[in-house]
Design a protein around this motif. Structure first.
Motif, PDB file in Angstrom:
ATOM      1  N   GLU A  29       0.821  -1.212   0.000  1.00 19.86           N
ATOM      2  CA  GLU A  29       0.000   0.000   0.000  1.00 19.86           C
ATOM      3  C   GLU A  29       0.860   1.270   0.000  1.00 19.86           C
ATOM      4  O   GLU A  29       2.061   1.194   0.184  1.00 19.86           O
ATOM      5  CB  GLU A  29      -0.867   0.045   1.269  1.00 19.86           C
ATOM      6  N   GLY A  61      14.333   2.188   2.583  1.00 19.13           N
ATOM      7  CA  GLY A  61      13.113   1.580   3.112  1.00 19.13           C
ATOM      8  C   GLY A  61      11.833   2.284   2.734  1.00 19.13           C
ATOM      9  O   GLY A  61      10.830   2.152   3.403  1.00 19.13           O
ATOM     10  N   LYS A  64      11.208   1.670  -2.893  1.00 17.03           N
ATOM     11  CA  LYS A  64      11.662   1.856  -4.278  1.00 17.03           C
ATOM     12  C   LYS A  64      11.898   0.508  -4.971  1.00 17.03           C
ATOM     13  O   LYS A  64      11.355   0.238  -6.039  1.00 17.03           O
ATOM     14  CB  LYS A  64      12.953   2.707  -4.305  1.00 17.03           C
ATOM     15  N   THR A  65      12.720  -0.322  -4.338  1.00 18.65           N
ATOM     16  CA  THR A  65      13.038  -1.619  -4.930  1.00 18.65           C
ATOM     17  C   THR A  65      11.781  -2.472  -5.092  1.00 18.65           C
ATOM     18  O   THR A  65      11.576  -3.097  -6.140  1.00 18.65           O
ATOM     19  CB  THR A  65      14.068  -2.362  -4.047  1.00 18.65           C
ATOM     20  N   THR A  66      10.934  -2.461  -4.071  1.00 17.80           N
ATOM     21  CA  THR A  66       9.715  -3.262  -4.143  1.00 17.80           C
ATOM     22  C   THR A  66       8.823  -2.804  -5.298  1.00 17.80           C
ATOM     23  O   THR A  66       8.275  -3.624  -6.033  1.00 17.80           O
ATOM     24  CB  THR A  66       8.941  -3.180  -2.808  1.00 17.80           C
ATOM     25  N   TYR A 206       7.475   6.950   5.029  1.00 13.37           N
ATOM     26  CA  TYR A 206       6.143   6.607   5.527  1.00 13.37           C
ATOM     27  C   TYR A 206       5.873   7.319   6.840  1.00 13.37           C
ATOM     28  O   TYR A 206       6.776   7.484   7.657  1.00 13.37           O
ATOM     29  CB  TYR A 206       6.028   5.098   5.747  1.00 13.37           C
ATOM     30  N   ARG A 218       2.461  -7.556   8.242  1.00 15.02           N
ATOM     31  CA  ARG A 218       3.471  -8.624   8.324  1.00 15.02           C
ATOM     32  C   ARG A 218       3.192  -9.536   9.512  1.00 15.02           C
ATOM     33  O   ARG A 218       3.350 -10.749   9.434  1.00 15.02           O
ATOM     34  CB  ARG A 218       4.873  -8.051   8.499  1.00 15.02           C
TER      35      ARG A 218
END
Ligand SMILES: Nc1ncnc2c1ncn2[C@@H]1O[C@H](COP(=O)(O)OP(=O)(O)OP(=O)(O)O)[C@@H](O)[C@H]1O
Ligand SMILES: [Mg+2]
Length: 374
Positions: A29, A61, A64-66, A206, A218
């Motif tokens: 999200e 964190g 970006k990569t995700t 975030y 998670r």
């Protein structure tokens, strides 16, 4: 005895994968804007045109990569005419290594280890692109690692000007950077800038509520119910925000649960979290130190040793100190210093005084650095 034996088998984890560092979450999200913008940039590639180039920028964190991995998976599910190649520049940080990975993605295997020239690799890539009418999309993740020794210019120059040598090839680039101090449009030279012309996409950190939701998700997926109380979860969220990286929160949960398991408890206690935080806090340090090469490790070790006595070092004095122990040219030394700044192990700043002095401070306690260097 019987009781203890049984305990070994008992796990608090419903799905341990959820806490792994390379896990790509199903639930993703708060990044709709960025994903939509990225899709817009890439879309021309689906129609056989060149994708628009993009720079993704944001603190560690921030997803970006995700985002890139999710989009790339979607592209691969839908077309074979646009081929996305994901490069982790921490591992592949030379022009040759990066193009070898591109070649591997297109052909299924790496180029022969010896006796292959760069030109041959590039030509082989271009031939595949032209023959199979493929558009290429290359993501350079953690491109900070290409900044020193100017590799970024060599890589981008080749990627973005391949069509001049091999007419008809189409390549788009996404560059991902997590150091907010880096201004990539200034780091690239004019020959690159004129063909790069990227759109910059920002990934903001975030907020509290967002961190809580991500962490909570998670917990629901990864733990059996009742493993962590709401109150302790608040502490995890707070620690995560303090560390400024979701990864630390996720790692914290994993370690805390392992610690509870070891004590044969069915739920996490406050002490599990305090103990785990110590280790999770140094996640970035542990990870980055592993990517350093011999000479770089040596220099980081000297930094740490010297700064146990002085908290602030000036680059010139430091060079003298290090050169006494191990001969190294100033240029090489300074390249390594710049790299360590780029990968966030040290801070390098300038101070006006008698001329401009370059001042170096470590981003971690020297003792910790020495510990992780081993
Ligand atoms: N919106 C989100 N929802 C769920 N998990 C997230 C979200 N954003 C980030 N994460 C998780 O946080 C971790 C870090 O995310 P990611 O690797 O995408 O960050 P990054 O911006 O690439 O960081 P870095 O600059 O350090 O490489 C990953 O484990 C990822 O699964
Ligand atoms: Mg990343």
């Amino acid at each position: 005895m019987k009781k203890n034996l049984l305990m070994w088998d008992e796990s608090l984890f419903r799905d341990p994968e959820v806490f792994e560092i390379d896990y790509v979450p199903d639930q993703f999200e708060f990044r709709e804007t960025q994903m939509r913008e990225l899709a817009f940039q890439i879309r021309p590639g689906l129609r056989g045109s060149r994708p628009l180039n993009t720079i993704c920028k944001g603190l560690p964190g921030t997803g970006k990569t995700t985002s890139i991995k999710k989009l790339f998976a979607e592209i691969e599910d839908n077309t074979i005419k646009l081929v996305p190649v994901y490069i982790n520049c921490q591992i592949d940080n030379t022009k040759f290594a990066i193009f070898s990975q591109i070649y591997k993605k297109l052909s299924g295997h790496l180029p022969p280890a010896s006796g292959t020239s760069f030109k041959q690799v590039l030509e082989a890539i271009a031939n595949i692109l032209l023959k199979e009418e493929i558009v290429l999309l290359v993501a350079l993740d953690d491109a900070n690692y290409l900044l020193y020794e100017d590799e970024i210019n060599r890589v981008l120059y080749t990627l973005l000007r391949t069509h001049e040598t091999y007419e008809g090839t189409r390549i788009g680039v996404i560059v991902i950077i997590s150091d907010m101090d880096v201004d990539l449009s200034r780091a690239v030279d004019a020959r690159v800038a004129s063909v790069f012309r990227p759109t910059e996409l920002y990934f903001p950190p975030y907020g509290n509520a967002e961190v809580r939701e991500i962490i909570q998700e998670r917990v629901i997926q990864g733990f059996f119910s009742g493993v962590i109380s709401d109150e302790l979860l608040d502490i995890v969220v707070e620690q995560t925000q303090k560390a400024g990286d979701i990864r630390i929160g996720i790692d914290l949960l994993k370690r805390a649960a392992l610690s509870a398991e070891r004590a044969a408890r069915r739920h996490i206690d406050r002490e599990d979290i305090t103990g785990a935080y110590e280790a999770s806090r140094f996640l970035h340090l542990a990870f980055t130190v592993k990517t350093l090469k011999g000479e770089e490790r040596q220099i980081l070790r000297s930094f740490a040793e010297i700064s146990q006595k002085e908290s602030e070092m000036n680059a010139g004095d430091l060079y003298k100190c290090i050169n006494e122990k191990e001969e190294i040219s100033y240029t090489r030394f300074y390249e390594i210093v710049k790299k360590m700044d780029a990968v966030r192990l040290i801070n390098l700043h300038y101070r006006e005084g008698k001329g401009r002095t370059r001042v170096i401070t470590l981003r971690y306690e020297p003792a910790k650095i020495l510990e992780y260097l081993g």
